[in-house]
Motif scaffolding. Structure first.
Motif, mmCIF file in Angstrom:
data_model
loop_
_atom_site.group_PDB
_atom_site.id
_atom_site.type_symbol
_atom_site.label_atom_id
_atom_site.label_comp_id
_atom_site.label_asym_id
_atom_site.label_seq_id
_atom_site.Cartn_x
_atom_site.Cartn_y
_atom_site.Cartn_z
ATOM 1 N N LYS A 168 32.017 47.120 45.886
ATOM 2 C CA LYS A 168 32.183 45.693 45.561
ATOM 3 C C LYS A 168 33.109 45.502 44.354
ATOM 4 C CE LYS A 168 27.905 43.860 47.367
ATOM 5 N NZ LYS A 168 26.876 44.902 47.524
ATOM 6 N N PRO A 169 33.900 44.408 44.364
ATOM 7 C CA PRO A 169 34.846 44.212 43.257
ATOM 8 C C PRO A 169 34.169 44.158 41.893
ATOM 9 C CG PRO A 169 34.801 42.300 44.747
ATOM 10 C CD PRO A 169 34.024 43.372 45.401
ATOM 11 N N GLU A 170 32.972 43.536 41.820
ATOM 12 C CA GLU A 170 32.335 43.432 40.489
ATOM 13 C C GLU A 170 31.981 44.806 39.910
ATOM 14 O OE1 GLU A 170 29.410 41.636 43.529
ATOM 15 O OE2 GLU A 170 31.557 41.625 43.132
ATOM 16 N N ILE A 171 31.690 45.770 40.808
ATOM 17 C CA ILE A 171 31.378 47.128 40.320
ATOM 18 C C ILE A 171 32.653 47.790 39.793
ATOM 19 C CG2 ILE A 171 30.598 49.441 41.030
ATOM 20 C CD1 ILE A 171 28.650 47.990 42.944
ATOM 21 N N GLU A 207 41.220 36.162 44.370
ATOM 22 C CA GLU A 207 40.620 35.957 43.046
ATOM 23 C C GLU A 207 39.989 37.262 42.527
ATOM 24 O OE1 GLU A 207 39.629 34.423 39.605
ATOM 25 O OE2 GLU A 207 41.013 33.497 41.038
ATOM 26 N N ASP A 208 39.249 37.952 43.415
ATOM 27 C CA ASP A 208 38.618 39.223 43.024
ATOM 28 C C ASP A 208 39.675 40.258 42.636
ATOM 29 O OD1 ASP A 208 36.030 38.418 43.351
ATOM 30 O OD2 ASP A 208 35.891 39.093 45.437
ATOM 31 N N LEU A 209 40.747 40.332 43.428
ATOM 32 C CA LEU A 209 41.800 41.319 43.127
ATOM 33 C C LEU A 209 42.490 40.987 41.799
ATOM 34 C CD1 LEU A 209 43.333 41.783 46.706
ATOM 35 C CD2 LEU A 209 41.937 43.433 45.462
ATOM 36 N N LYS A 210 42.652 39.702 41.550
ATOM 37 C CA LYS A 210 43.284 39.283 40.293
ATOM 38 C C LYS A 210 42.395 39.670 39.106
ATOM 39 C CE LYS A 210 46.114 35.489 38.693
ATOM 40 N NZ LYS A 210 45.679 35.244 37.347
ATOM 41 N N ALA A 256 49.203 44.852 51.216
ATOM 42 C CA ALA A 256 50.261 45.068 50.214
ATOM 43 C C ALA A 256 50.587 43.763 49.500
ATOM 44 C CB ALA A 256 51.508 45.638 50.889
ATOM 45 N N GLN A 257 50.730 42.696 50.274
ATOM 46 C CA GLN A 257 51.092 41.413 49.656
ATOM 47 C C GLN A 257 49.994 40.899 48.735
ATOM 48 O OE1 GLN A 257 54.018 40.448 49.542
ATOM 49 N NE2 GLN A 257 54.983 41.519 51.239
ATOM 50 N N LYS A 258 48.747 41.157 49.120
ATOM 51 C CA LYS A 258 47.622 40.732 48.253
ATOM 52 C C LYS A 258 47.647 41.508 46.927
ATOM 53 C CE LYS A 258 43.386 40.030 50.074
ATOM 54 N NZ LYS A 258 42.855 38.680 50.024
ATOM 55 N N CYS A 259 47.967 42.789 47.017
ATOM 56 C CA CYS A 259 48.041 43.595 45.785
ATOM 57 C C CYS A 259 49.196 43.128 44.897
ATOM 58 C CB CYS A 259 48.187 45.082 46.113
ATOM 59 S SG CYS A 259 46.642 45.808 46.660
#
Ligand code: SF4
Length: 304
Positions: free
Chosen positions: A83-86, A119-122, A160-163
């Motif tokens: 999970k992103p929060e971890i 938002e999580d990736l940011k 890739a675009q999200k990253c």
């Protein structure tokens, strides 16, 4: 030399450029079983649930290696599945107790990038998570399906675009030879891979990385069994170089800041430069290697 602590279990893998990273186990093994890959066959995939225990490993490393640690690599095969929060929590903790830390990275599957919100990736990028290494293998959906990669060209493009949008650096790894020695299939693998490279180009001038590797059929894999039954015939070294030539030839002349590197020990030829700036030079060198086997890395010196 890597800095290692905690309960990493053998075998341990990391990208060549992470040779001096602190390796921290977040998962064990890999979520997938691609037909050509022997890397994590001996490990049953699991996620480390006890985050405090992982932090304890990082703390032990900080006490031990302290100022020397500039990079952290989250193991194992696909730590990005958590999970992103971890990931955010662990990344922040690394920066908190490792004073000279500059980079945090992990292997990631395209699906596990796409499943995270922008938002999580940011937030992950803002916490200091720097780079994903993504085993793309091919832009050809048929090849991806045949090797059980569990993704496709559209999904990898989106990942890739999200990253790029989030500010997480993208390092994509292709696998020459994965379509086998059928000339049509090999050419399609190369052309579709070039098409995918073109589609992955960031909209803004940021650095991104593409590294083709060359297939070695390894015992214990499905591909090995297919080869033994005569269902898969590997490419010759000349075909591999022709594939590399076609892949580069079909990339757009408008690409910018794309660091292209074939320095991996599995490859027959070392190229390092920037697409499209060095495209002509790359093609010239590959052409020379196609005509002259003496300039190729010999098979006995090739590694995985
Ligand atoms: S190629 Fe990558 S995703 Fe596939 S099994 Fe190996 S480590 Fe996992």
């Amino acid at each position: 030399m890597n800095y290692v602590v905690g309960n990493l279990t053998d075998p341990v893998f990391r990208p060549p450029s992470e040779w001096n990273a602190l390796l921290i186990a977040v998962t064990n093994g890999c979520t997938r079983k691609c037909t050509f890959c022997a890397m994590y066959r001996t490990k049953k995939f699991s996620v480390r649930k006890d985050i405090e225990e992982i932090k304890q490993d990082i703390k032990i490393a900080a006490n031990f290696y302290g100022n020397q640690v500039r990079k952290v690599f989250f193991e194992d095969g696909n730590a990005f599945v958590v999970k992103p929060e971890i990931l955010i929590d662990l990344t922040k903790y690394c920066y908190k107790i490792l004073p000279n830390l500059k980079k945090v990275s992990a292997y990631a599957h395209a699906k596990d990038i796409v499943s995270k919100s922008d938002e999580d990736l940011k937030r992950l990028a803002e916490s200091g998570f720097t780079m994903v290494y993504v085993g793309i293998e091919s832009g050809d959906d048929e090849v991806l399906e045949a090797c059980h990669k569990g993704t496709n060209q559209d999904e990898i493009t989106l990942a890739a675009q999200k990253c790029h949008k989030a500010g997480i650096a993208w390092s994509g790894i292709f696998l020459l030879g994965l379509a086998g020695n059928n000339p049509e299939k090999s050419k399609k693998h190369a052309i579709e891979s070039a098409k995918l490279i073109n589609r992955m180009a960031p909209p803004t001038p940021i650095k991104w990385y593409i590294s083709p590797l060359t297939l070695r059929v390894t015992p214990g894999t499905e591909l090995w069994t297919q080869k033994s039954k005569g269902e898969f015939q590997p490419c010759s070294s000349t075909q591999i170089l022709e594939e590399l030539y076609t892949m580069i030839e079909y990339t757009s002349d408008d690409l910018q800041n794309c660091i292209f590197n074939t320095n991996h020990a599995s490859n027959y030829l070392n190229l390092k430069g920037s697409l499209a700036k060095d495209k002509k030079e790359f093609l010239k060198r590959i052409e020379l290697a196609i005509k002259n086997p003496n300039v190729r890395r010999p098979d006995y010196l090739r590694g995985l």
